[in-house]
Design a protein around this motif. Sequence first.
Motif, mmCIF file in Angstrom:
data_model
loop_
_atom_site.group_PDB
_atom_site.id
_atom_site.type_symbol
_atom_site.label_atom_id
_atom_site.label_comp_id
_atom_site.label_asym_id
_atom_site.label_seq_id
_atom_site.Cartn_x
_atom_site.Cartn_y
_atom_site.Cartn_z
ATOM 1 N N GLU A 111 0.842 -1.203 0.000
ATOM 2 C CA GLU A 111 0.000 0.000 0.000
ATOM 3 C C GLU A 111 0.880 1.258 0.000
ATOM 4 O OE1 GLU A 111 -2.872 0.798 -0.598
ATOM 5 O OE2 GLU A 111 -3.286 2.711 0.397
ATOM 6 N N PHE A 112 1.960 1.203 0.765
ATOM 7 C CA PHE A 112 2.873 2.350 0.818
ATOM 8 C C PHE A 112 3.524 2.573 -0.558
ATOM 9 C CE2 PHE A 112 6.964 4.420 1.916
ATOM 10 C CZ PHE A 112 6.445 5.557 2.493
ATOM 11 N N SER A 113 3.836 1.488 -1.254
ATOM 12 C CA SER A 113 4.425 1.617 -2.602
ATOM 13 C C SER A 113 3.441 2.285 -3.551
ATOM 14 C CB SER A 113 4.780 0.241 -3.170
ATOM 15 O OG SER A 113 5.782 -0.334 -2.406
ATOM 16 N N LYS A 114 2.156 1.910 -3.418
ATOM 17 C CA LYS A 114 1.146 2.512 -4.314
ATOM 18 C C LYS A 114 1.023 4.006 -4.027
ATOM 19 C CE LYS A 114 -1.541 -1.697 -4.708
ATOM 20 N NZ LYS A 114 -2.526 -2.446 -3.947
ATOM 21 N N ILE A 115 1.015 4.348 -2.743
ATOM 22 C CA ILE A 115 0.912 5.774 -2.385
ATOM 23 C C ILE A 115 2.129 6.534 -2.912
ATOM 24 C CG2 ILE A 115 1.093 7.305 -0.364
ATOM 25 C CD1 ILE A 115 -1.097 5.533 0.853
ATOM 26 N N THR A 116 3.295 5.919 -2.769
ATOM 27 C CA THR A 116 4.522 6.568 -3.265
ATOM 28 C C THR A 116 4.438 6.739 -4.783
ATOM 29 O OG1 THR A 116 5.779 5.581 -1.476
ATOM 30 C CG2 THR A 116 7.043 6.374 -3.349
ATOM 31 N N HIS A 117 3.910 5.721 -5.459
ATOM 32 C CA HIS A 117 3.761 5.793 -6.913
ATOM 33 C C HIS A 117 2.875 6.991 -7.283
ATOM 34 C CE1 HIS A 117 3.429 4.232 -10.992
ATOM 35 N NE2 HIS A 117 2.147 4.569 -10.923
ATOM 36 N N ASN A 118 1.763 7.157 -6.560
ATOM 37 C CA ASN A 118 0.859 8.294 -6.830
ATOM 38 C C ASN A 118 1.577 9.621 -6.608
ATOM 39 O OD1 ASN A 118 -1.057 6.373 -7.134
ATOM 40 N ND2 ASN A 118 -2.166 6.817 -5.232
ATOM 41 N N VAL A 119 2.368 9.675 -5.514
ATOM 42 C CA VAL A 119 3.086 10.917 -5.189
ATOM 43 C C VAL A 119 4.074 11.237 -6.308
ATOM 44 C CG1 VAL A 119 4.805 11.924 -3.639
ATOM 45 C CG2 VAL A 119 2.857 10.715 -2.676
ATOM 46 N N LEU A 120 4.808 10.215 -6.755
ATOM 47 C CA LEU A 120 5.818 10.450 -7.799
ATOM 48 C C LEU A 120 5.150 10.901 -9.097
ATOM 49 C CD1 LEU A 120 8.250 7.437 -7.164
ATOM 50 C CD2 LEU A 120 8.667 9.850 -6.691
ATOM 51 N N ALA A 121 3.985 10.316 -9.391
ATOM 52 C CA ALA A 121 3.271 10.709 -10.621
ATOM 53 C C ALA A 121 2.806 12.156 -10.513
ATOM 54 C CB ALA A 121 2.091 9.770 -10.852
ATOM 55 N N ALA A 122 2.280 12.529 -9.341
ATOM 56 C CA ALA A 122 1.778 13.896 -9.151
ATOM 57 C C ALA A 122 2.925 14.895 -9.137
ATOM 58 C CB ALA A 122 1.000 13.979 -7.848
ATOM 59 N N ALA A 123 4.072 14.480 -8.627
ATOM 60 C CA ALA A 123 5.210 15.398 -8.490
ATOM 61 C C ALA A 123 5.694 15.881 -9.848
ATOM 62 C CB ALA A 123 6.344 14.713 -7.738
ATOM 63 N N THR A 124 5.482 15.101 -10.890
ATOM 64 C CA THR A 124 5.947 15.515 -12.213
ATOM 65 C C THR A 124 5.057 16.611 -12.796
ATOM 66 O OG1 THR A 124 4.630 13.809 -13.227
ATOM 67 C CG2 THR A 124 6.943 13.252 -12.772
ATOM 68 N N LYS A 125 3.885 16.814 -12.182
ATOM 69 C CA LYS A 125 2.973 17.820 -12.728
ATOM 70 C C LYS A 125 3.222 19.205 -12.140
ATOM 71 C CE LYS A 125 -0.622 14.375 -13.344
ATOM 72 N NZ LYS A 125 -1.684 13.782 -12.544
ATOM 73 N N SER A 126 4.403 19.403 -11.621
ATOM 74 C CA SER A 126 4.845 20.682 -11.060
ATOM 75 C C SER A 126 3.879 21.308 -10.055
ATOM 76 C CB SER A 126 5.200 21.685 -12.168
ATOM 77 O OG SER A 126 4.047 22.132 -12.806
ATOM 78 N N LYS A 127 3.291 20.450 -9.242
ATOM 79 C CA LYS A 127 2.473 20.982 -8.138
ATOM 80 C C LYS A 127 3.231 20.667 -6.861
ATOM 81 C CE LYS A 127 -2.084 20.233 -10.137
ATOM 82 N NZ LYS A 127 -3.151 19.243 -10.198
ATOM 83 N N LYS A 128 4.420 21.188 -6.768
ATOM 84 C CA LYS A 128 5.322 20.791 -5.689
ATOM 85 C C LYS A 128 4.721 21.011 -4.295
ATOM 86 C CE LYS A 128 10.235 21.085 -4.816
ATOM 87 N NZ LYS A 128 11.416 21.893 -4.973
ATOM 88 N N GLU A 129 4.158 22.195 -4.109
ATOM 89 C CA GLU A 129 3.688 22.514 -2.758
ATOM 90 C C GLU A 129 2.543 21.598 -2.336
ATOM 91 O OE1 GLU A 129 2.578 26.597 -2.060
ATOM 92 O OE2 GLU A 129 3.079 26.391 0.069
ATOM 93 N N ILE A 130 1.641 21.304 -3.281
ATOM 94 C CA ILE A 130 0.512 20.421 -2.945
ATOM 95 C C ILE A 130 1.030 19.020 -2.648
ATOM 96 C CG2 ILE A 130 -1.560 19.300 -3.889
ATOM 97 C CD1 ILE A 130 -2.191 21.948 -5.297
#
Length: 600
Positions: free
Chosen positions: A495-514
């Motif tokens: 589950e932690f890997s999936k959450i990390t995967h989501n975070v890494l995917a979102a991080a590429t969309k330049s919404k760093k602060e969120i």
Amino acid sequence: MSAPLYSRRNLHFMLYEVFDVLSLTKHSYFAAHDSESFNMVLDTAEGIAAKAMRPYLKECDLHPPQLEDGNVKVHPAVHGYYRLFSESGLLAAGFDEQYGGQQIPKTIYAATDFIIGNAHNGFEMFTSLSIGVARLLISFASPQLVNEYVPKILSGAFTGTMCLTETQAGSSLSDIATTAYRQQEGNYKIKGQKIFISAGDHNITKNIIHLVLARIEGAVKGVKGISLFVVPKKRIVGSDLVTNDVHSIGIYHKMGQRSTPAMHLEFGANNDCIGHLVGEEGKGLAYMFQMMNAARLGVGLGGTFIASAAYYASLQYARERPQGRRPDGKTMNEPPVTIIHHPDVRRMLLLQKTFVEGSLSFLLQCFKYVDLEKISDDDEKQRYTDLLELLTPVAKTYGSEMGLVAVNNGLQVLGGYGYTEDFMLEQLARDVRIMSLYEGTTGIQSLALLGRQVIGNNGTTLEYWKDEVMKDIEAAQGYSNIQCYADWLLNEVEEFSKITHNVLAAATKSKKEIVLSDANLYMEMFALINIAWQWVKQGVVAQLKLNEFNDNPDETKFYKSKLHSMKFFFHYELIKTKALSARLRDHEVLTVIQDEDLIM
Ligand SMILES: Cc1cc2nc3c(=O)[nH]c(=O)nc-3n(C[C@H](O)[C@H](O)[C@H](O)COP(=O)(O)OP(=O)(O)OC[C@H]3O[C@@H](n4cnc5c(N)ncnc54)[C@H](O)[C@@H]3O)c2cc1C
């Protein structure tokens, strides 16, 4: 004399049975050691703790250091402690033989530190700071500076400090303003003020060696413009010590850890403060990170050794205090039971025990990586370095944040007496409060974990970490008794890997602060999984020992208690990841500042 508030049996279990610290002695660097020499080091620490530390815990809280006419006086007991600690060889024990050390593994030194800090957490600060300064100088300073200061520090003649914080530069060290002016002789004149400097002034030793972060005049803004300087309180001139224009201009009146002075220092008020550059210009913060990372593991350990004192003090109280009756068959004809019979008190005790033994295990895991990093080469060495960078903020944060919760639960066990000065719990509750603040607050550690260690390397180090955890999950799956906990842990890791995967995917969309806004929750979830890992690791050893023939009832009880604690941790603590993962999957943004600020 009061009894130690930690379990030596548990320390031995961790060192010899869980982490097999003797395996390190197969390597030439640690080859001079065996269990006898390791135990001797631990006995030495216990002797100092009993004689020079535990008796003064309350006394020093009542009589904190005083600043008078620019000079700081600490309680006389600190002098006795510092002398004993350095004369015993413990100050230098972890250093190479060439510096008068014994080359003991960090894993063993950490256990020593646990014993010392458990007895008097404020005293421990003095010695750990000096050790950190000597280590940093050996790693990065010129041979001349090393020769001048390291022997004096490791013999106990001088102490050391780290001077980073300024009024406007606490969490954000890139805003440091203290300035170093180049001199023709190659030295620098230092000008500026530092605040909150632990052990920044005292009368224990004749000299204090400050490591000061400063900006060389004209240096670029930001981190790349920060350099590191050795600034002695007194300059060594021949056989004399002369003033180096370092002044104590204030002392903080602290909530806890009152035996250690926290100083407001001024460097160069009379334009006569000489500093020596450590290593290369502009690399000051990178060098300082070595000391800070070691100190961060030390702070996690601090939360844990204070919580250990609270646990054993509250356990004793719970065994002695009669109050109330159990709900089943309650009758006034029966005498009251001791409060350890009440499930809620047992819950508070188990919460403390599982914190202390889980956090200590996680810290020793990290310290063993430090030892393995030291004796490994190339890729293997790098792997341990990466694992340590990933896990250090977690060990610091879990030890300090949950240390606070654990000590508060210890205080609660004592009821109203916990809030009084009749027992040590109120002092421990004040002492432990600092841990989540210094060496980088929890907020900053969480940003470092998610921003630098996870997003910064695209989750690569997490894969090394997973390999480590999987080894213990697979070992646990071999025992029918604990297999379900291994499977539970595996689910959490996935589950932690999936959450990390989501975070890494979102991080590429330049919404760093969120993406970073819930770093604290990400940290909490990761920490819980790491401690569950440590409990599974301990559970495997305990089950293995229970399966062997054993006619010692105390030993059988010890191992059964380990399995019981492992179960408690999963059912009462690890379960909290459910709420954390739900929030980490939730897209509602509520903490990032918008056009209209709704916090009012
Ligand atoms: C008793 C004591 C001893 C100390 N000893 C030493 C010492 O020996 N040497 C030394 O150099 N310093 C020392 N310090 C200083 C300590 O390291 C700092 O207090 C700490 O780093 C926090 O800095 P600050 O107090 O300026 O808080 P701030 O940086 O102002 O932080 C205030 C709050 O804002 C949050 N915050 C700040 N920036 C961010 C951000 N970018 N994102 C999210 N949240 C953020 C923090 O997490 C915190 O909750 C000591 C402090 C104390 C109280």
